[in-house]
Design an enzyme around this catalytic site. Structure first.
Site, PDB file in Angstrom:
ATOM      1  N   GLU A  80       0.837  -1.203   0.000  1.00  0.00           N
ATOM      2  CA  GLU A  80       0.000   0.000   0.000  1.00  0.00           C
ATOM      3  C   GLU A  80       0.877   1.261   0.000  1.00  0.00           C
ATOM      4  O   GLU A  80       0.533   2.266  -0.635  1.00  0.00           O
ATOM      5  CB  GLU A  80      -0.923  -0.021   1.222  1.00  0.00           C
ATOM      6  CG  GLU A  80      -2.063   0.956   1.128  1.00  0.00           C
ATOM      7  CD  GLU A  80      -3.141   0.684   2.176  1.00  0.00           C
ATOM      8  OE1 GLU A  80      -3.580  -0.472   2.313  1.00  0.00           O
ATOM      9  OE2 GLU A  80      -3.528   1.641   2.869  1.00  0.00           O
ATOM     10  N   GLU A 132       1.995   1.647  -3.489  1.00  0.00           N
ATOM     11  CA  GLU A 132       0.856   2.114  -4.277  1.00  0.00           C
ATOM     12  C   GLU A 132       0.647   3.614  -4.041  1.00  0.00           C
ATOM     13  O   GLU A 132       0.380   4.380  -4.977  1.00  0.00           O
ATOM     14  CB  GLU A 132      -0.401   1.332  -3.831  1.00  0.00           C
ATOM     15  CG  GLU A 132      -1.637   1.574  -4.672  1.00  0.00           C
ATOM     16  CD  GLU A 132      -2.867   0.835  -4.102  1.00  0.00           C
ATOM     17  OE1 GLU A 132      -2.780   0.214  -3.019  1.00  0.00           O
ATOM     18  OE2 GLU A 132      -3.916   0.895  -4.753  1.00  0.00           O
ATOM     19  N   CYS A 143      -8.130  -1.791   4.540  1.00  0.00           N
ATOM     20  CA  CYS A 143      -7.944  -3.007   5.352  1.00  0.00           C
ATOM     21  C   CYS A 143      -9.114  -3.302   6.271  1.00  0.00           C
ATOM     22  O   CYS A 143      -9.197  -4.388   6.827  1.00  0.00           O
ATOM     23  CB  CYS A 143      -6.650  -2.926   6.146  1.00  0.00           C
ATOM     24  SG  CYS A 143      -6.552  -1.459   7.149  1.00  0.00           S
ATOM     25  N   SER A 169      -7.654   1.783  -1.856  1.00  0.00           N
ATOM     26  CA  SER A 169      -6.422   1.068  -2.213  1.00  0.00           C
ATOM     27  C   SER A 169      -6.796  -0.326  -2.715  1.00  0.00           C
ATOM     28  O   SER A 169      -7.745  -0.945  -2.216  1.00  0.00           O
ATOM     29  CB  SER A 169      -5.531   0.941  -0.968  1.00  0.00           C
ATOM     30  OG  SER A 169      -4.605  -0.108  -1.140  1.00  0.00           O
ATOM     31  N   LYS A 198     -14.839  -9.410   9.404  1.00  0.00           N
ATOM     32  CA  LYS A 198     -13.860 -10.328   8.793  1.00  0.00           C
ATOM     33  C   LYS A 198     -14.498 -11.690   8.481  1.00  0.00           C
ATOM     34  O   LYS A 198     -14.016 -12.411   7.612  1.00  0.00           O
ATOM     35  CB  LYS A 198     -12.647 -10.522   9.708  1.00  0.00           C
ATOM     36  CG  LYS A 198     -11.865  -9.245   9.994  1.00  0.00           C
ATOM     37  CD  LYS A 198     -10.809  -8.961   8.967  1.00  0.00           C
ATOM     38  CE  LYS A 198     -10.087  -7.663   9.280  1.00  0.00           C
ATOM     39  NZ  LYS A 198      -9.341  -7.124   8.151  1.00  0.00           N
ATOM     40  N   GLU A 231     -15.724 -10.949   5.143  1.00  0.00           N
ATOM     41  CA  GLU A 231     -14.643 -10.685   4.191  1.00  0.00           C
ATOM     42  C   GLU A 231     -14.014 -11.978   3.682  1.00  0.00           C
ATOM     43  O   GLU A 231     -13.734 -12.119   2.484  1.00  0.00           O
ATOM     44  CB  GLU A 231     -13.565  -9.814   4.860  1.00  0.00           C
ATOM     45  CG  GLU A 231     -12.463  -9.345   3.932  1.00  0.00           C
ATOM     46  CD  GLU A 231     -11.342  -8.620   4.683  1.00  0.00           C
ATOM     47  OE1 GLU A 231     -11.032  -9.021   5.830  1.00  0.00           O
ATOM     48  OE2 GLU A 231     -10.773  -7.673   4.127  1.00  0.00           O
ATOM     49  N   GLU A 274       5.045 -29.229  -8.585  1.00  0.00           N
ATOM     50  CA  GLU A 274       3.808 -29.025  -9.359  1.00  0.00           C
ATOM     51  C   GLU A 274       2.568 -29.150  -8.473  1.00  0.00           C
ATOM     52  O   GLU A 274       2.506 -29.985  -7.591  1.00  0.00           O
ATOM     53  CB  GLU A 274       3.705 -30.124 -10.432  1.00  0.00           C
ATOM     54  CG  GLU A 274       4.602 -29.916 -11.615  1.00  0.00           C
ATOM     55  CD  GLU A 274       4.020 -28.956 -12.642  1.00  0.00           C
ATOM     56  OE1 GLU A 274       2.780 -28.842 -12.710  1.00  0.00           O
ATOM     57  OE2 GLU A 274       4.803 -28.306 -13.340  1.00  0.00           O
ATOM     58  N   CYS A 320      -9.591  -1.155  15.543  1.00  0.00           N
ATOM     59  CA  CYS A 320      -9.872  -2.556  15.893  1.00  0.00           C
ATOM     60  C   CYS A 320      -9.782  -2.825  17.394  1.00  0.00           C
ATOM     61  O   CYS A 320     -10.366  -3.805  17.869  1.00  0.00           O
ATOM     62  CB  CYS A 320      -8.894  -3.485  15.181  1.00  0.00           C
ATOM     63  SG  CYS A 320      -9.038  -3.416  13.406  1.00  0.00           S
TER      64      CYS A 320
END
Ligand code: HC1
Ligand code: SF4
Length: 594
Positions: free
Chosen positions: A275, A278, A295, A315, A354, A357, A389, A528
């Site tokens: 971020e 960015e 976020c 963002s 969340k 999310e 693989e 939070c």
């Protein structure tokens, strides 16, 4: 000031104070159920009754203290009247205390036992239908019509999800316009849950799913824990703040039976790399201002539902715990596959949103599509190891989310003696983090962490920013703003938490009254640390206390800049190449408009 006589003592209180505020200021306890300071002073539960000479019984929460008033809170008559009102509330409440997740934090249960209230002897109310998959759960038969959810959702969170219908005994709390909850504009911040006095509002319970995964030998469980959890998890298991260290948290996660214990803080550092890079690109562009942090899924849900015109300015970075899930699935899947096991990523979060999310289809990873099958892209370090693989397969970044309340219950369920646990480190290599990541958990922390690294990217030197803290936001100053000189650029930043404050900021941006380059939004008041999934203590707002814990951890950390995390550097060297590379976009970014 006015002088009243409270329980025989002369007391001076500020003019305009209610009798309840006067009592609180002088240390006299008056029980309440519906009262929420400055938000819900409606006297509807009538549990705060007091006796005023010449007036009889009045509700203390909405009666102003007047000069010369003689007030008693402590007579048998007052107690009997409160008890009668509590009994009436209990008669309309389906008391299933033995199995209720709020049994230890229910204000009604506490007062009912103190006042010797009996279980209802009338027919119990029947719960109204509810979407069992939605992360926010409601049992209407436990609702005591206190209106606290209506007040917090409307006045602090600007969502207006809850309403009421009817009057008197037939009054009911409903979802506005009787909409299905999924269509009612709910941000899933969970503030109605943490302010509900009973078990009427809860988060969807996913503890059994996690227990099933832990017990399944074909599943490798990988857990991560959010920044703000370390400031609060001990509250629900009886630990003091000194005992509830990050090291004891890591040990407790191991003791529950998770195979790998990682730290969302590591992914917060990774988020800053993406971020922050960015934002540096954004600063040099003519893209519409501001860029918003992305976020907080409560904020992302809110902007998409209530202010969709700003969605394109989010963002593109996924939130840290989703980034962690994508990294785990891409870097550890082959090893797990060889052992015949399937990865199951669990996030312990202070958050209800969340849970939503992690189920968003776009927030998934196509394991094997990039480096998992050894086909490195051009920007990957040339000496990166080719992984075995794997068949390309879409998988959610994160399989399940537990709130801190559920995690604390899991600890009690398994019987972990947390206080006796020796501290343990988080597992490597996705467990090492910096102080910048830790402060993500409080308002202003993401901004400060991003600017610490953005300034380094622009000037080549570590800056020394002061804390961007909006814990003291008021109706008059709903957001914090600064202008910072970084190299030759002047960067205008703003930080807001709580969605009413956010709406004011968005309205100011829209009208041109305010203009910023970078804006951090957290849906929950204080960030939070005050999240809707945190432990509940009735009528205590603990966000600021918990933020202090995170600030102290940041100050004490040897590493305080995300770009100095050596394991982040190694992840880029081994797997991702550089910030904003093709692989970074595939794993760590999303199209916010999809
Ligand atoms: Fe948060 Fe975040 S800080 S959103 O508030 O960006 O939940 O703590 O985990 O993902 O890191 C929550 C906290 C959390 C993410 C990080
Ligand atoms: Fe979740 Fe934190 Fe946002 Fe609240 S502020 S909705 S806890 S991410």
């Amino acid at each position: 000031m006015v002088t009243i006589t409270l329980n025989g003592q002369a007391v001076e209180v500020a003019e305009g104070s209610t009798l309840l505020e006067a009592a609180v200021a002088t240390g006299v306890n008056i029980p309440t159920l519906c009262y929420l300071k400055d938000l819900n002073c409606i006297g509807s539960c009538r549990v705060c009754l007091v006796e005023v000479e010449g007036q009889g019984l009045v509700t203390a929460c909405n009666t102003a203290a007047a000069e010369g008033m003689v007030v008693r809170t402590d007579t048998p008559q007052v107690a009997a009247a409160r008890r009668a009102n509590l009994q009436a509330i209990m008669d309309g409440h389906r008391a299933l205390c033995a199995t209720c997740v709020r049994q230890d934090t229910c204000a009604l249960r506490f007062l009912s036992s103190t006042f010797n209230v009996q279980d209802a002897d009338e027919a119990l109310p029947v719960p109204e239908p509810w979407d069992a998959d939605f992360p926010l759960q409601r049992d209407s038969s436990k609702c005591i019509k206190c209106m606290r959810c209506v007040a917090i959702c409307d006045k602090v969170q600007h969502c207006g999800v809850w309403d009421f219908t009817g009057v008197g005994p037939s009054m009911r709390v409903i979802v506005r316009d009787n909409l299905p909850i999924a269509d009612a504009g709910c941000a899933l911040c969970g503030q109605c849950i943490t302010h509900c006095p009973t078990g009427a509002l809860t988060a969807r319970d996913d503890v059994s799913r996690i227990m099933d995964a832990i017990l399944d030998p074909a599943v490798e469980t990988v857990v991560q824990v959010a920044p703000a959890v370390r400031a609060a998890w001990g509250e629900g298991v009886g630990l003091s703040r000194a005992e509830a260290t990050p090291g004891r948290l890591a040990a407790a996660l191991h003791a529950v039976g998770f195979d790998k214990v990682f730290d969302t803080d590591f992914a917060a550092d990774l988020t800053i790399m993406e971020e922050g890079s960015e934002f540096v690109e954004f600063l040099g562009s003519d893209a519409p201002r501001p860029m918003f942090t992305s976020c907080c899924p409560g904020w992302v849900r809110f902007v998409k539902q209530h202010y969709p015109q700003f969605t394109a300015q989010l963002s593109s970075a996924k939130s840290p715990h989703q980034m962690m899930g994508a990294v785990v699935k891409n870097t550890l899947a082959a090893e797990a596959d060889e052992a015949g096991r399937r990865l199951f990523v669990v996030s312990i979060m202070p958050c209800v949103a969340k849970k939503y999310e992690c189920d968003v289809p776009e927030l998934s990873t196509v394991v094997g599509a990039t480096h998992g099958n050894g086909t490195s892209d051009a920007d990957l370090a040339s000496d990166a190891p080719a992984a075995p693989e794997l068949a390309a397969e879409a998988t959610p970044d994160v399989d399940a989310v537990l709130t801190v309340r559920e995690f604390d219950r899991l600890l009690r369920l398994v019987g972990v003696d947390c206080a006796a646990l020796p501290e343990a480190p988080f597992d490597s290599p996705l467990g090492l983090s910096t102080g910048a990541a830790t402060i993500f958990g409080r308002t202003g922390g993401v901004m400060e962490a991003a600017l610490r690294s953005a300034a380094y990217l622009i000037t080549g030197e570590n800056p020394d920013f002061s804390v961007c803290d909006t814990a003291d936001a008021t109706p008059e100053t709903p957001w914090m703003s600064r202008e910072l000189a970084i190299g030759d650029a002047t960067v205008r930043i703003a930080v807001a938490s709580g969605l009413e404050n956010t709406s004011k900021l968005l309205d100011a941006l829209e009208s041109g009254e305010a203009a910023f380059d970078f804006v951090e939004i957290m849906a929950c008041p204080g960030g939070c640390v005050g999240g809707g999934g945190q432990p509940i203590r009735f009528n205590s707002e603990l966000a600021q206390t918990r933020a202090g814990v995170l600030n102290r951890l940041d100050a004490a950390d040897k590493l305080r800049y995300s770009h100095e995390n050596p394991d982040i550097a190694k992840l880029y060297a081994d797997w991702i190449g550089e910030p904003l590379s093709h692989t970074a976009h595939e794993w760590l970014h999303t199209d916010q408009e999809s």
